[in-house]
Design a protein around this motif. Sequence first.
Motif, mmCIF file in Angstrom:
data_model
loop_
_atom_site.group_PDB
_atom_site.id
_atom_site.type_symbol
_atom_site.label_atom_id
_atom_site.label_comp_id
_atom_site.label_asym_id
_atom_site.label_seq_id
_atom_site.Cartn_x
_atom_site.Cartn_y
_atom_site.Cartn_z
ATOM 1 N N LYS A 56 0.921 -1.338 0.004
ATOM 2 C CA LYS A 56 -0.104 0.115 0.078
ATOM 3 C C LYS A 56 0.883 1.268 0.109
ATOM 4 O O LYS A 56 1.983 1.202 0.583
ATOM 5 C CB LYS A 56 -0.875 -0.018 1.215
ATOM 6 C CG LYS A 56 -2.033 -1.147 1.133
ATOM 7 C CD LYS A 56 -2.923 -0.934 2.213
ATOM 8 C CE LYS A 56 -4.082 -1.930 2.021
ATOM 9 N NZ LYS A 56 -5.186 -1.791 3.225
ATOM 10 N N THR A 57 0.203 2.342 -0.768
ATOM 11 C CA THR A 57 1.085 3.555 -0.714
ATOM 12 C C THR A 57 0.204 4.548 -0.376
ATOM 13 O O THR A 57 -1.168 4.326 -0.424
ATOM 14 C CB THR A 57 1.751 3.697 -2.206
ATOM 15 O OG1 THR A 57 0.654 3.831 -3.046
ATOM 16 C CG2 THR A 57 2.721 2.509 -2.606
ATOM 17 N N THR A 58 0.672 6.063 -0.618
ATOM 18 C CA THR A 58 -0.125 7.219 -0.331
ATOM 19 C C THR A 58 -0.004 7.812 -1.533
ATOM 20 O O THR A 58 0.870 7.826 -2.326
ATOM 21 C CB THR A 58 0.216 7.834 0.874
ATOM 22 O OG1 THR A 58 1.359 8.536 0.799
ATOM 23 C CG2 THR A 58 0.096 6.914 2.253
ATOM 24 N N GLU A 59 -0.606 9.211 -1.662
ATOM 25 C CA GLU A 59 -0.735 10.026 -2.596
ATOM 26 C C GLU A 59 0.675 10.675 -2.801
ATOM 27 O O GLU A 59 1.318 10.838 -3.744
ATOM 28 C CB GLU A 59 -1.971 10.947 -2.651
ATOM 29 C CG GLU A 59 -3.381 10.520 -2.989
ATOM 30 C CD GLU A 59 -3.655 10.450 -4.366
ATOM 31 O OE1 GLU A 59 -2.755 11.016 -5.304
ATOM 32 O OE2 GLU A 59 -4.649 9.932 -4.625
ATOM 33 N N ALA A 60 1.166 10.792 -1.557
ATOM 34 C CA ALA A 60 2.448 11.608 -1.570
ATOM 35 C C ALA A 60 3.282 10.628 -1.800
ATOM 36 O O ALA A 60 4.546 11.228 -2.261
ATOM 37 C CB ALA A 60 2.709 11.726 0.153
ATOM 38 N N ASP A 61 3.313 9.528 -1.720
ATOM 39 C CA ASP A 61 4.619 8.558 -2.352
ATOM 40 C C ASP A 61 4.826 8.882 -3.746
ATOM 41 O O ASP A 61 5.746 8.294 -4.484
ATOM 42 C CB ASP A 61 4.017 7.108 -2.326
ATOM 43 C CG ASP A 61 4.266 6.757 -0.668
ATOM 44 O OD1 ASP A 61 5.110 7.450 0.006
ATOM 45 O OD2 ASP A 61 3.322 6.021 -0.263
ATOM 46 N N TRP A 62 3.614 9.290 -4.630
ATOM 47 C CA TRP A 62 3.696 9.377 -6.104
ATOM 48 C C TRP A 62 3.919 10.746 -6.591
ATOM 49 O O TRP A 62 3.600 11.131 -7.882
ATOM 50 C CB TRP A 62 2.534 8.617 -6.644
ATOM 51 C CG TRP A 62 2.407 7.471 -6.308
ATOM 52 C CD1 TRP A 62 1.473 6.852 -5.328
ATOM 53 C CD2 TRP A 62 3.134 6.223 -6.773
ATOM 54 N NE1 TRP A 62 1.805 5.473 -5.227
ATOM 55 C CE2 TRP A 62 2.639 5.147 -6.242
ATOM 56 C CE3 TRP A 62 4.236 5.994 -7.532
ATOM 57 C CZ2 TRP A 62 3.094 3.595 -6.400
ATOM 58 C CZ3 TRP A 62 4.785 4.874 -7.955
ATOM 59 C CH2 TRP A 62 4.459 3.663 -7.348
ATOM 60 N N GLN A 63 4.111 11.768 -5.940
ATOM 61 C CA GLN A 63 4.414 13.187 -6.185
ATOM 62 C C GLN A 63 5.384 13.235 -7.261
ATOM 63 O O GLN A 63 5.100 14.204 -8.193
ATOM 64 C CB GLN A 63 4.360 14.184 -4.915
ATOM 65 C CG GLN A 63 3.036 14.090 -4.033
ATOM 66 C CD GLN A 63 1.849 14.404 -4.849
ATOM 67 O OE1 GLN A 63 1.653 15.352 -5.588
ATOM 68 N NE2 GLN A 63 0.926 13.397 -5.093
ATOM 69 N N GLN A 64 6.615 12.815 -6.990
ATOM 70 C CA GLN A 64 7.463 13.015 -7.858
ATOM 71 C C GLN A 64 7.228 12.331 -9.256
ATOM 72 O O GLN A 64 7.587 12.906 -10.433
ATOM 73 C CB GLN A 64 8.895 12.379 -7.384
ATOM 74 C CG GLN A 64 9.363 13.208 -6.087
ATOM 75 C CD GLN A 64 10.762 12.523 -5.930
ATOM 76 O OE1 GLN A 64 11.624 12.602 -6.834
ATOM 77 N NE2 GLN A 64 11.027 12.314 -4.556
ATOM 78 N N VAL A 65 6.418 11.209 -8.966
ATOM 79 C CA VAL A 65 5.893 10.615 -10.462
ATOM 80 C C VAL A 65 4.889 11.599 -11.065
ATOM 81 O O VAL A 65 5.049 11.843 -12.319
ATOM 82 C CB VAL A 65 5.346 9.278 -10.175
ATOM 83 C CG1 VAL A 65 4.587 8.843 -11.665
ATOM 84 C CG2 VAL A 65 6.472 8.314 -9.812
ATOM 85 N N ALA A 66 4.185 12.088 -10.482
ATOM 86 C CA ALA A 66 3.130 13.096 -11.089
ATOM 87 C C ALA A 66 3.878 14.136 -11.713
ATOM 88 O O ALA A 66 3.484 14.825 -12.720
ATOM 89 C CB ALA A 66 2.194 13.731 -9.936
#
Length: 331
Positions: A56-66
Amino acid sequence: MTATTDVRRAAVAAVAACGLVAGCGTTTTGPAAQPTKVHDQHQGQGTQGQPIDMVKTTEADWQQVARALGRPGKLSADGTVYRVGFPRTDLQVTSYGVRIKPPFALGSYAAFARYADGSTMVMGDLVVSEPELPKVTDALQRRGIAQTAVHKHLLAHDPDVWWSHLHATGRDPVAIARAIRAALDQTATPAPAAPSSPPPLDLDTQRIDAALGAKGSNDGGIYKFSFARKETITSHGRVINAAMGVNTALNFQPTGGGKAAINGDFVMTAGEVQKVIQALRRGGIDIVEVHQHALDDEPRLFYMHFWANTDAVRLAVALRAAVDASAVKPA
């Protein structure tokens, strides 16, 4: 022949095999970038041969991807998949006189999942015009992003549009995102639009839901259903799920007077393919393509696109028969 010689030959063979697989060993982030180490896809089993599970991840984990992709994504309800969409709102596509809306069949996407071994897997689908396809292919291949299918979702349509599935596994999700962005930059895919409320649906959604035994959702004026496989599916030794694109997707685009054009994808094992075809044809639904999305999924899965444009409730009944011919459940 000595045991040492056997080991050396095996090592050489392994290196040669890796060289034949896009994304095996390195992924580059741009024409001038240095290779970035990625996970070896052929050593993807956990202990005792068990598949590696998602975490499981959070939105914050993917901010650099975004940021690398230039737009935000959406995290799945269970927190395992971060999916970024790239709707082709710039393309004016018609099929059998129907103007195709982007949420119906013109939505590129990339779905990211993190795994217990620290790796990230990405699966996706890019919608490209025919002139864009060679440039997108070259951009993906230069950066170590594998293409696992190139095909069409629609029958007679103008202009010609192609769909290219992609796959990558690595330790650096941002590097993978930059590689995908480099391919997107070869297309006229527009910047994301501001969120807005979906328009009302000129469909009897209650009867459609009842026919399909599931609850649909309004995505930009398209009524959508998703069904997941009942068994565990893996690719490169890792668990993959419906949010990654391993699903039966049924899309209804209203065409007036309670009618709808339908398009989407059935996910099937080999033994289910003919049963689904027969169920669809009994309901007057045309077959578009049968193909795969992944190169090494387990069990082996095939996908089927379809088309019809008539009374939406009648089509939902016909689609239900095809859904029941495969081992899926509402996602």
